[in-house]
Design an enzyme around this catalytic site. Sequence first.
Site, PDB file in Angstrom:
ATOM      1  CD  GLU A  33      -3.444  41.366  68.847  1.00 49.51           C
ATOM      2  OE1 GLU A  33      -3.481  42.174  67.921  1.00 49.51           O
ATOM      3  OE2 GLU A  33      -4.018  40.266  68.613  1.00 49.51           O
ATOM      4  CB  CYS A  35      -3.043  39.172  65.851  1.00 53.41           C
ATOM      5  SG  CYS A  35      -4.548  38.062  66.361  1.00 53.41           S
ATOM      6  CE  LYS A  52      -3.711  42.737  64.039  1.00 54.87           C
ATOM      7  NZ  LYS A  52      -4.827  42.426  65.055  1.00 54.87           N
TER       8      LYS A  52
END
Length: 273
Positions: A49, A162, A122
Amino acid sequence: MTESAVPAAVRVAAVQMVSTPDVARNLADAEALIAQAAERGAQLVALPEYFCFMGRSDREKVAIREREGQGPIQEFLAAQARRHGIYLAGGTLPLECPDPDRVYNTAFVYGPDGRALARYDKIHLFNFRRGAESYDEALSIRPGTAPVGFDAPWGRVGLSTCYDLRFPELYRALGQVDLILVPAAFTYTTGQAHWEILLRARAIENQCYVLAPAQGGVHPNGRRTWGHAMLIDPWGTTQAVLPEGPGIVDGMIDPVRIADVRAALPALRHRVL
């Protein structure tokens, strides 16, 4: 499934970086690490990321946002995939969204021909406050809405980023996958407490491999990321790990191993709810 129908094992690699506010420097660092992974025989390479940019403030990423299919970061990723003939999962980059003051935190995957195969925005945005340590991704990021996976010669690959790691329902929504990617920039505080146990849990409950590229070190903005890029097998065993600093971890994705684990403990078939 007959033995001849099982795809061959394939080498994959996760890149660990300590990215900076200098995009050109970050791309040069990523280029060297991608080449290293490809030289070791990796057919899929995954970047962390924010591989391309870790600014001094959350809003700085808005200034370097790109449109889908355009921009130097996407061009770099496509060129690297094509140059090495690999599948390249491009960590995340800031992509234009309908909000003028925010971006999507987007992961693109490119095939060996350099064409984009998948795009994942995301979904879950990190928010953490403890003492002087504070993060709120929603200030500069607009969340995505849909789970995304893609098919590779060795199996189905699910995408996540993440903070998504904390939400097992996302991985169930992907359906049955053989490999999960989790590019991350976990903070040192939360990573030390939860990173490995969550990665291993996702591998165990989905009976698949998990490949987790990471940011790992002290960045120019003062932030310290946890690192510990790793590869985990379908039994939850850590196959390779890099605690801190730039580098790669690699290992084999073996479809036979996946099939053996699922046959011995058919938890995916035992689901009720």
